[in-house]
Design a protein around this motif. Structure first.
Motif, short mmCIF file in Angstrom:
data_model
loop_
_atom_site.label_atom_id
_atom_site.label_comp_id
_atom_site.label_asym_id
_atom_site.label_seq_id
_atom_site.Cartn_x
_atom_site.Cartn_y
_atom_site.Cartn_z
N THR A 1 0.82 -1.24 -0.17
CA THR A 1 0.02 -0.26 0.10
C THR A 1 0.88 1.33 0.04
O THR A 1 0.98 1.92 0.97
CB THR A 1 -1.02 -0.11 1.23
N PRO A 2 1.61 1.47 -1.18
CA PRO A 2 2.47 2.50 -1.07
C PRO A 2 1.84 3.97 -1.42
O PRO A 2 0.70 4.00 -1.72
CB PRO A 2 3.19 2.33 -2.19
N PHE A 3 2.25 4.97 -1.07
CA PHE A 3 1.79 6.37 -1.10
C PHE A 3 1.56 6.55 -2.55
O PHE A 3 0.42 7.11 -3.06
CB PHE A 3 2.58 7.49 -0.43
N ASP A 4 2.38 6.27 -3.46
CA ASP A 4 2.20 6.29 -4.84
C ASP A 4 3.15 5.29 -5.31
O ASP A 4 4.00 4.51 -4.87
CB ASP A 4 2.18 7.85 -5.42
N THR A 5 3.36 5.47 -6.90
CA THR A 5 4.14 4.39 -7.42
C THR A 5 5.76 4.70 -7.27
O THR A 5 6.63 3.86 -7.56
CB THR A 5 4.12 4.45 -9.12
N ASN A 6 6.07 6.09 -6.61
CA ASN A 6 7.33 6.36 -6.40
C ASN A 6 7.92 5.34 -5.14
O ASN A 6 9.33 5.16 -4.97
CB ASN A 6 7.64 7.86 -5.88
N PHE A 7 7.05 4.90 -4.43
CA PHE A 7 7.38 4.03 -3.25
C PHE A 7 6.98 2.57 -3.50
O PHE A 7 6.69 1.85 -2.38
CB PHE A 7 6.62 4.66 -2.13
#
Length: 602
Positions: free
Chosen positions: A502-508
Motif C-alpha cells: 500500500t505505497p503512497f504512490d508509484t514512487n514508493f
C-alpha cells in the motif's frame, strides 16, 4: 544547532517501470505462518490530534484511523529485480525553532504540577504535551514558544525551581535505509537450487545475509537430533518475545506479517509539535515493512523469507508522516520525509510500557556528545528503555558513503547503552559500492559497506567495548540503483526482503508478484534494498532469538557482550567488535559444550 540526518540508510529500492527511473518491484509469497502470535486487536478508538481539516499538510501528519489503505494495481509480469535509488548522503535538519524540552525529576513533576503549568505560562510558553520516563526518574514537558523569544523563555524556565534542564527539541530523523542447519521452507531462505553456504549467487536471489550469520545453524538447535547435546524448541523463536519496530509503519496485511503483528501504535507530530496518535499503522513508504521482515518475517511458512527473530512477536510503531514526492530526493529537508524525535520518544515510551524485549530503530541523524543524545527527548527515552533492561539496537548511519558526510555514529545509535549496528556486504569480483571489484564469485570477501558509519576505535574484535557490531546490509554499485533490467544487478550486493503493498504512490511501490520460480500464483510484495537500516533488524532479530532460549541475556550490556564475544572477525578496520554470528551466540546462550568456531565466507 544543526543535526545531520542520514537519508534512508537503507538503499531504498522499488519498482522500475518502462520510462521511469526504477523498475517493477520483486514479488513476495503468500505466508502460511507457523507458531506465530495472534494479533492483539486494539480496543481504544483512535482520536487523531490535531483533527485533520483536509489540507494536504495536515493529512500528512495525521495517524491512520484503520489498517486499511488503497493498494496499487500490479503488473502480472515483470522483473524479479526491483531497484530504485541509493540515498546515502547526509542532510542537515535543525532542531525545532519553537519547541523546548523542560525536564524535571518525576517526584517534583507529580507534586508541583499546578505550579509548573503557571510558571510555563508566565514564561511565555504553551504546553504541548509531556513524556514520563519512569525508569530514568524523569518527566519532560514539551512547550511551544515564540521563536523570537526562544532564548529568553529558555532562560526563564531554567530559573524555575525543580528544573533539571531546558533544551531545544523536535529534531528530525531519517530512515537509515546484511552441524547441518535447519533450512526452513521459506523459498528465499532455502535458495533456488544454489548450494550452501550462501544459497544465493549474483544471478540467483536468496538470503545470503541470513546464511553468512549462520541463522540456519542457530535454528537447528530447535531439532532433537541436531548433532549437539543441546536441544531447545524455542531456538526457532518464541511469540512470547516482543520486538518493537519503530519506523514508517507496517503493512499489516502482508502475508509475512499478518500473523506476526501483535500490537500497533502510531505517533505523528506536525512541525509545531501537535501530535496525532492512533492504534493503527499503515506503511505508505515500505521501509518499516522491510525492516520488520528482516527482523521477524513469518518463518517456516512455505513462502518468502525467514526472519532473524523466527517466531518473535512484532510490536509495530509508525512515527513517519505520509510522504510527498519530495521524499524521492536524497537531499530534501521536507518535514514529511522524516520523523520527529518527539514521536520517536513517544513510541519508545509506549514500547517500554508494553514490556517489549527488544527495540529496533533503523533511523537516525545528528550525533552525541560523550554518549548523550543531542536531542533531550530522544535521549531521555533511550535512557529510560535501557534502564528498563530493554535491548535497543539502532542503525550506525549511512553518512560515510564515498567519503561524504561523517563516519561517526548517528543518534540514537551513539547513545549510551545502545547496540549500534553497521553494515557489511560481499565483494564477489564485480564493482560494488566501494568502486572496486575484489573477491570472486566462488570466494567473495565480506567487508564493511562503503557508506556505513562507525565509531572510534574502528575495530576491537570480540570486545564489548567496541563502538558496536556489524551485520549484512549490502553495498551495490551506483549503476545498480538505476537498472532497468536484471542485467546489471548483482544479487549478492543487495538485501532482498518484503515491502508494502500500500505505497503512497508509484514512487514508493515494490514488486508484488509471485516468488521467484513460484509454482503458485500468490503475489507477495518485496524489494532489493541496502543500508544500515537492514543490518539493524538483523541484529535486533538475533537478540530476540537468543532471548527465546535464555532470558538471562535480557539486559543491554549482557546482550552486547554475548553478541560481541561470539562475533566473527572479518578483518575490516571499521568492523567494531566483528560481524554478527547468530549460531555462535545461540550455542553460547544454550551452553553447548563444544561451541562452534568462526566459519569463513567461502
Amino acid at each position: 544547532m544543526k543535526r545531520a540526518a542520514y537519508v534512508l540508510a537503507c538503499l531504498f529500492v522499488a519498482a522500475c517501470s518502462g520510462g521511469g527511473s526504477g523498475s517493477p518491484p520483486r514479488p513476495v509469497p503468500t505466508a502460511t505462518p507457523v507458531a506465530t502470535p495472534t494479533p492483539t486487536p486494539t480496543t481504544v478508538t483512535p482520536t487523531p490530534s490535531p483533527t485533520p481539516t483536509g489540507t494536504a499538510t495536515q493529512t500528512a501528519f495525521t495517524c491512520p484511523s484503520s489498517d486499511s489503505a488503497a493498494s496499487f494495481a500490479r503488473s502480472a509480469g515483470g522483473l524479479e529485480t526491483v531497484v530504485r535509488r541509493m540515498p546515502l548522503h547526509g542532510r542537515e535538519f535543525a532542531l525545532s525553532p519553537n519547541l523546548l524540552a523542560v525536564t524535571y525529576a518525576s517526584s517534583y513533576a507529580s507534586g508541583f504540577a499546578g505550579q509548573i503549568a503557571s510558571r510555563e505560562q508566565r514564561s511565555g510558553a504553551t504546553f504541548v504535551h509531556s513524556l514520563s520516563f519512569w525508569h530514568a526518574g524523569l518527566v519532560t514537558r514539551i512547550v511551544r514558544v515564540d521563536p523570537r523569544s526562544l532564548d529568553a523563555a529558555a532562560a526563564a524556565l531554567r530559573a524555575q525551581p525543580g528544573v533539571r534542564s531546558v533544551e531545544r527539541t523536535g529534531a528530525r530523523r531519517s530512515k537509515l535505509s546484511v552441524n547441518a542447519g535447519l533450512i526452513t521452507n521459506d523459498p528465499y531462505f532455502a535458495g533456488f537450487g544454489v548450494a550452501a553456504p550462501l544459497y544465493e549467487t549474483a544471478s540467483s536471489p536468496g538470503q545470503w545475509d541470513k546464511h553468512v550469520v549462520r541463522l540456519e545453524d542457530a535454528f537447528a538447535f530447535s531439532q532433537p537430533s541436531n548433532g549437539s547435546n543441546v536441544h531447545n524448541a524455542n531456538a526457532l523463536g518464541s511469540a512470547s518475545v516482543k520486538i518493537a519496530i519503530i519506523d514508517t509503519g507496517e503493512d499489516s496485511t502482508h502475508p509475512e506479517l499478518a500473523s506476526k503483528i501483535a500490537y500497533q501504535k502510531c505517533y505523528i507530530s506536525d512541525t509545531s509539535g501537535n501530535q496525532s496518535t492512533s492504534n493503527f499503522e499503515t506503511d505508505p513508504v515500505g521501509h518499516g515493512t522491510d525492516v520488520s521482515g528482516i527482523a521477524a518475517a513469518a518463518t517456516n511458512n512455505s513462502i518468502g523469507f525467514a526472519g532473524s527473530g523466527g517466531n518473535a512477536a512484532i510490536y509495530g510503531y509508525r512515527v513517519f508522516p505520509t510522504p510527498d514526492d519530495n521524499c524521492v530526493s536524497d537531499n530534501t529537508n521536507d518535514a514529511q520525509c522524516s520523523a520527529s524525535t518527539i514521536d520517536i520518544a513517544s513510541a519508545i515510551e509506549d514500547a517500554v510500557s508494553q514490556h517489549v524485549n527488544v527495540i529496533s530503530i533503523s533511523l537516525g541523524g545528528g550525533g552525541c556528545s560523550n554518549g548523550t543524545d543531542g536531542d533531550p527527548i530522544e535521549g531521555n527515552a533511550i535512557a529510560d528503555a535501557i534502564a528498563a533492561n530493554i535491548v535497543v539496537v539502532a542503525a550506525s548511519g549511512n553518512g560515510n558513503s564515498a567519503g561524504v558526510g561523517q563516519p561517526s555514529l548517528s543518534a540514537p545509535a551513539c547513545d549510551t547503552g545502545v547496540i549500534a549496528a553497521g553494515a557489511t556486504s560481499l565483494a564477489d569480483g564485480q564493482p560494488n559500492g566501494t568502486g572496486s571489484a575484489t573477491g570472486s564469485a566462488s570466494a567473495p570477501n565480506e567487508y564493511v559497506a562503503s557508506y556505513s558509519n562507525y565509531g572510534s576505535p574502528g575495530s576491537a574484535a570480540n570486545s564489548a567495548n567496541a563502538w558496536g557490531i556489524v551485520a549484512p546490509g549490502g553495498d551495490p554499485a551506483a549503476a545498480e540503483a538505476s537498472c532497468m533490467t536484471t542485467g546489471c544487478i548483482d544479487d549478492l550486493h543487495w538485501i532482498e526482503n518484503i515491502w508494502t503493498s500500500t505505497p503512497f504512490d508509484t514512487n514508493f511501490s515494490g514488486n508484488c508478484m509471485p516468488d521467484h520460480n513460484a509454482t503458485n500464483s500468490t503475489a507477495d510484495c518485496r524489494t532489493l534494498i541496502a543500508g544500515t537500516s537492514m543490518s539493524t533488524p538483523a541484529v535486533a532479530g538475533a537478540a530476540a532469538l537468543i532471548l527465546a532460549v535464555n532470558a538471562s541475556f535480557q539486559s543491554p550490556s549482557a546482550m552486547k557482550t554475548l553478541l560481541c564475544h561470539t562475533a566473527d572477525d572479518i578483518g575490516d578496520p571499521h568492523e567494531g567488535c566483528g560481524r554478527l554470528d547468530v549460531y555462535r551466540a545461540m550455542a553460547t546462550a544454550l551452553g553447548d559444550s563444544s561451541p562452534p568456531g568462526a566459519r569463513p565466507v567461502p
